[in-house]
Design an enzyme around this catalytic site. Structure first.
Site, PDB file in Angstrom:
ATOM      1  N   ASP A 154      -1.495   1.642  -2.815  1.00 43.87           N
ATOM      2  CA  ASP A 154      -0.428   2.219  -1.999  1.00 43.87           C
ATOM      3  C   ASP A 154      -0.972   2.675  -0.644  1.00 43.87           C
ATOM      4  OD1 ASP A 154       2.369   3.266  -1.992  1.00 43.87           O
ATOM      5  OD2 ASP A 154       1.351   5.174  -1.702  1.00 43.87           O
ATOM      6  N   GLU A 158     -17.972  -5.002 -11.152  1.00 45.56           N
ATOM      7  CA  GLU A 158     -18.883  -4.647 -12.250  1.00 45.56           C
ATOM      8  C   GLU A 158     -18.338  -5.096 -13.596  1.00 45.56           C
ATOM      9  OE1 GLU A 158     -19.582  -0.459 -12.474  1.00 45.56           O
ATOM     10  OE2 GLU A 158     -20.272  -0.376 -10.398  1.00 45.56           O
TER      11      GLU A 158
HETATM   12  C1  GLC Z   1       4.407   3.153  -0.295  1.00 43.85           C
HETATM   13  C2  GLC Z   1       5.380   3.016  -1.438  1.00 43.85           C
HETATM   14  C3  GLC Z   1       6.596   3.812  -1.112  1.00 43.85           C
HETATM   15  C4  GLC Z   1       6.183   5.271  -0.963  1.00 43.85           C
HETATM   16  C5  GLC Z   1       5.066   5.420   0.047  1.00 43.85           C
HETATM   17  C6  GLC Z   1       4.404   6.764  -0.052  1.00 43.85           C
HETATM   18  O1  GLC Z   1       4.901   2.632   0.886  1.00 43.85           O
HETATM   19  O2  GLC Z   1       5.662   1.665  -1.666  1.00 43.85           O
HETATM   20  O3  GLC Z   1       7.583   3.667  -2.094  1.00 43.85           O
HETATM   21  O4  GLC Z   1       7.281   6.025  -0.535  1.00 43.85           O
HETATM   22  O5  GLC Z   1       4.048   4.483  -0.149  1.00 43.85           O
HETATM   23  O6  GLC Z   1       3.592   6.817  -1.191  1.00 43.85           O
END
Ligand code: GLC
Length: 586
Positions: free
Chosen positions: A210, A260
């Site tokens: 993310d 790993e």
């Molecule tokens: C990413 C996720 C989104 C979230 C953001 C903050 O873009 O896909 O859904 O709001 O990160 O974590």
């Protein structure tokens, strides 16, 4: 010459499970691990190679689970760790790999680390895991800099000191309940390495990362000169917290960790960057394995734009020896049926606000979405399918405001309705909500209301109709598995390409990903045609006129009916097998 087997992830089709909206087994109106477990046979039958599950960790749900309170557990409303382990084993037994979502940029304000940081004084080790700073101005009442939250407003929130007096500010690039970690802190790095090992040791095959473009912040936290991100294409902009060069060193360490394992674990980057060139830096051979191709997702349904996106993707990935990916939607973007239902090319269509003043034609949107998936699945590399795309679900644009959960709604002062419209629970069966999403006698309705018109779009309905969008996906995915040109069984390892790409550009640029070589074919204006070796072609007609099939073509699959004289009509795609492709004028 011996050929190493092609790693599975280089051409995998990954199905995105937005778990709270996928399948609800316990009847509380929220999807869960047990629901997903029961639906694994559906996914295996669909023909995908892997699933990616959005965050399932304990979370106060300020941002749909992207505010994680504990990275080593499952939210009690979704299930338990043993249940997750059972799901994982069953997925593996049915040939599905499983990716989780790792959220390294920020943690929930309920995470033990942040609670401790609030209790600790300025300058303490507990605060050093986050980005706390004194405010500006004589009394510190101004935020430390001009950075803005992705959801609107300042990216800084002030906390109170132990004596109750206003104290330092902390950084949150997203909601105030999502405090950014300081990735220069070794405790942060060690903790995430340990979290990854925890899940890898359970057998998880990899992570979607993310906000992979956000972890590094410029030293001294200088003001940003641009507000919007990514900025419009043009001169590259150096930004103090997006897509900084320092972030890559973190991914080199992660790659070493993933490698790993005997069956190496994999990463896919969520990185919103300025150009495909910048994206390719995340997938250099000692960094993350793949990255979402948002350039392709946002390309308007116009031949030149899509061709440009494909070309730059192939060229930039090939230059670093990486495998491209293709994606049409996810839980943050407007569903493709609704995006393609609008006039194209006016502006990028990413959020509901972008649709304003563009009236929809949903039949056209569905027709284009069906053509787009044949295009996507014929390209070299991997692909992502967001749950419900295989049913042709549209965005739910008219959810009542009292059910909206996306923090963007409140934080934008009710100017952005947010992303709930693509997160409405899946219709499985029956003729009325909850459409089999929850079991009979459920104690609560689905957490977001499903439109009554979805009775025509249920899995049950579409499974019985070979002409349905589900039928199209199933046939296309089965063909992709079989056809050697698409990396199918007979073509495994074909044209070994795990080494360095050739960096070349132009019409016949190979993706360098170990699959049937890609080359453009001549096509009339407004259409795209390309070949994959051996003996395969995809033709996509984005123009108003019909396109004639090559004389030596045999139809494998079409996204919609051909005309009586066997032409490919507008907004339709076909896959064909061909004879010697040099002689295939279109
Ligand atoms: C990413 C996720 C989104 C979230 C953001 C903050 O873009 O896909 O859904 O709001 O990160 O974590």
């Amino acid at each position: 010459m011996t050929r190493a087997p092609r790693p599975w992830w280089r051409s995998a089709v990954v199905y995105q499970v937005y778990i709270r909206s996928f399948a609800d087994a316990d009847g509380d109106g929220v999807g869960d691990v047990a629901g997903l477990r029961r639906r694994l046979p559906y996914l295996a039958e669909l023909g995908v190679d892997a699933i990616w599950i959005n965050p399932w960790y304990p979370s106060p749900l300020r941002d749909g689970g992207y505010d994680v309170a504990d990275y080593r557990a499952i939210d009690p409303s979704l299930g338990t760790l043993p249940e997750a382990q059972a799901m994982l084993n069953e997925a593996h037994a049915s040939g599905l790999r499983v990716l989780l979502d790792l959220v390294p940029n920020h943690v929930s304000d309920q995470h033990a680390w942040f609670r401790r940081a609030l209790e600790a004084p300025p300058g303490s080790p507990a605060r050093a895991r986050f980005i706390f700073r004194p405010g500006c101005g004589p009394t510190g009442a101004e935020p430390p800099n001009n950075w803005t939250s992705n959801f609107g407003g300042s990216a800084w929130t002030r906390v109170a000191d132990a004596d109750g007096r206003p104290g330092e500010w902390y950084l949150h690039l997203f909601a105030p309940e999502q405090s950014d970690l300081d990735w220069t802190n070794s405790e942060v790095r060690d903790e995430f390495a340990a979290i990854m090992r925890f899940w890898f040791d359970l057998g998880i095959d990899g992570f979607r990362i993310d906000v992979a473009h956000g972890l590094a912040k410029a030293e001294g936290l200088p003001d940003a000169s641009t507000v919007g991100w990514p900025p419009p294409a043009g001169e590259p902009v150096e930004h103090p917290h997006w897509d900084r060069d320092e972030v890559h060193e973190i991914y080199r360490a992660w790659r070493a960790l993933a490698d790993e394992y005997e069956d190496p674990r994999v990463f896919v980057a969520e990185a919103w960057v300025q150009s495909p060139e910048r994206l390719a830096r995340y997938v250099r051979s000692d960094e993350l394995h793949t990255a979402f191709n948002f350039d392709f997702l946002l390309a308007p349904w116009q031949a030149q734009s899509i061709r440009r996106s494909i070309e730059t993707t192939l060229r930039t990935h090939s230059a670093v020896g990486a495998s491209p990916t293709w994606v049409l939607s996810n839980h943050d973007t407007i569903r493709e049926v609704s995006r393609y239902a609008r006039r194209q090319g006016v502006r990028p269509l990413r959020t509901l606000g972008d649709l304003v003043d563009l009236p929809p034609d949903f039949a056209l949107g569905l027709r284009r979405a069906r053509a787009a998936v044949l295009l996507m699945l014929a390209l070299p590399g991997g692909a992502y399918v967001y749950q419900g795309a295989e049913l042709g679900l549209p965005e739910v644009e008219d959810l009542p405001v009292d059910v909206l959960r996306d923090p963007g709604w409140e934080l934008s002062d009710h100017t952005e309705r947010g992303r709930d419209g693509c997160r409405v629970p899946i219709p499985w069966s029956g003729s009325a909500p909850p459409f089999g999403f929850s079991p009979p006698g459920a104690s609560a309705p689905p957490w977001l209301p499903q439109p009554a018109a979805w009775s025509d779009l249920t899995v049950e309905r579409q499974a019985a109709d070979p002409g349905s969008t589900l039928g199209l996906y199933r046939r296309a995915l089965a063909l992709r598995r079989e056809h050697p040109a698409l990396g199918g069984a007979d073509g495994d390892g074909e044209g070994e390409g795990d080494g360095e790409g050739d960096g070349g550009g132009g019409e016949a640029d190979a993706a360098g990903d170990g699959e049937g070589e890609f080359s453009w074919l001549p096509a009339p204006a407004g259409a795209l045609a390309f070949a994959r070796e051996p003996g395969f072609a995809c033709i996509v007609n984005l123009s108003a006129d019909g396109v004639t099939l090559p004389s030596d073509a045999t139809l494998l699959i079409a996204s919609g009916p051909l005309t009586d004289d066997a032409q490919v009509p507008h907004d339709t795609a076909v896959w064909v097998t061909t004879g010697p492709r040099e002689e295939t004028p279109i």
